[in-house]
Scaffold this motif. Sequence first.
Motif, PDB file in Angstrom:
ATOM      1  N   TYR A  77       0.832  -1.210   0.000  1.00 19.81           N
ATOM      2  CA  TYR A  77       0.000   0.000   0.000  1.00 19.81           C
ATOM      3  C   TYR A  77       0.859   1.249   0.000  1.00 19.81           C
ATOM      4  O   TYR A  77       2.068   1.202   0.244  1.00 19.81           O
ATOM      5  N   PHE A  78       0.182   2.364  -0.282  1.00 15.13           N
ATOM      6  CA  PHE A  78       0.829   3.670  -0.326  1.00 15.13           C
ATOM      7  C   PHE A  78       0.055   4.598   0.599  1.00 15.13           C
ATOM      8  O   PHE A  78      -1.172   4.699   0.499  1.00 15.13           O
ATOM      9  N   TYR A 103      -9.464  13.602  -4.594  1.00 10.53           N
ATOM     10  CA  TYR A 103     -10.275  12.628  -3.859  1.00 10.53           C
ATOM     11  C   TYR A 103     -10.136  12.842  -2.351  1.00 10.53           C
ATOM     12  O   TYR A 103     -11.124  12.812  -1.613  1.00 10.53           O
ATOM     13  N   TYR A 104      -8.907  13.047  -1.886  1.00  3.87           N
ATOM     14  CA  TYR A 104      -8.658  13.270  -0.455  1.00  3.87           C
ATOM     15  C   TYR A 104      -9.519  14.441   0.053  1.00  3.87           C
ATOM     16  O   TYR A 104     -10.175  14.341   1.093  1.00  3.87           O
ATOM     17  N   LEU A 163      -5.453   9.876   7.083  1.00  2.00           N
ATOM     18  CA  LEU A 163      -4.646   9.076   6.165  1.00  2.00           C
ATOM     19  C   LEU A 163      -5.499   8.504   5.039  1.00  2.00           C
ATOM     20  O   LEU A 163      -6.536   7.886   5.292  1.00  2.00           O
ATOM     21  N   LEU A 164      -5.048   8.706   3.810  1.00  2.00           N
ATOM     22  CA  LEU A 164      -5.625   8.019   2.653  1.00  2.00           C
ATOM     23  C   LEU A 164      -4.661   6.914   2.251  1.00  2.00           C
ATOM     24  O   LEU A 164      -3.503   7.178   1.936  1.00  2.00           O
ATOM     25  N   LEU A 177     -10.106   5.997   3.448  1.00  2.00           N
ATOM     26  CA  LEU A 177      -9.676   7.225   4.111  1.00  2.00           C
ATOM     27  C   LEU A 177      -9.934   7.039   5.597  1.00  2.00           C
ATOM     28  O   LEU A 177     -11.072   6.821   6.019  1.00  2.00           O
ATOM     29  N   PHE A 178      -8.864   7.092   6.392  1.00  2.00           N
ATOM     30  CA  PHE A 178      -8.959   6.892   7.830  1.00  2.00           C
ATOM     31  C   PHE A 178      -8.971   8.261   8.513  1.00  2.00           C
ATOM     32  O   PHE A 178      -7.952   8.965   8.510  1.00  2.00           O
TER      33      PHE A 178
END
Length: 279
Positions: free
Chosen positions: A88-89, A108-109, A150-151, A249-250
């Motif tokens: 993941y990134f 998107y973020y 975080l995304l 998205l966290f």
Amino acid sequence: MKLSVIDYRAADSAKQFVDSLRNTGFAVLKNHPINQQLVDRIYQDWQAFFDGENKLEYLFNPETQDGFFPAEVSETAKGHTVKDIKEYFHVYPWGRIPDSLRQDILAYYANANTLATELLDWVDQECPEEVMTGFSMPLPEMILDSQKTLLRVLHYPPLSGKEEIGAVRAAAHEDINLLTILPAANKPGLEVKTRDGQWLEVPCDFGNLIINSGDMLKEASAGYFPSTTHRVVNPKGADIGKSRLSLPLFLHPNPNVVLSERHTASSYLQERLRELGVI
């Protein structure tokens, strides 16, 4: 337990949403404002990134936790000993992002954060007064200008048959944060654990938006909102040879936000990251 799909535009959508979070820890929205063409483009472009070699140029920074996390350093879920089958990134607006991928992923973020603020306001409005008054501040204010949200662009690679015994794409776990916002992935596999111990497949029709409450919301609400266990199971049949991408998205509060008498957001996050073995 059955996860129903809530129409974001319905007159009582806020109540339906909060009732679903309270009862299951999950909610599924349709007709929401997240642009599906944008999500589709992100999936395609980031698949090419994960398939390429230059991803190693963006290897994660252990101090800031931004960048690319290869499979060999991926998470081991709390209570498990085998690493998940994923890479993941970590995307933060302030972090490293490949220039060719920057515009769409940051759009998107921003869009997902705007929606998330509204959803947290729904929780404030619709939860019982004794729960709301227990929050140290209104929930939307907890994430205002947060640099910790975080995304994560997640890539579950095709299975090779050489995986470690017992390894799955994402072992059963709970999320750390307040809410997780997740557009339906490009392949099925997400399951939630019901209160009677059964596993239920989450509707993954492209266009759905999946939201779940995390440990921080459970902590801040004194357990009123559950942090439901979920997992991503390994594919079967023809899907074994296919990748799966997802885009959670966290939502993380600012570090000094008080969650409870026991924890600030910072102390809670550090405790959980140590448990996951990533710090």
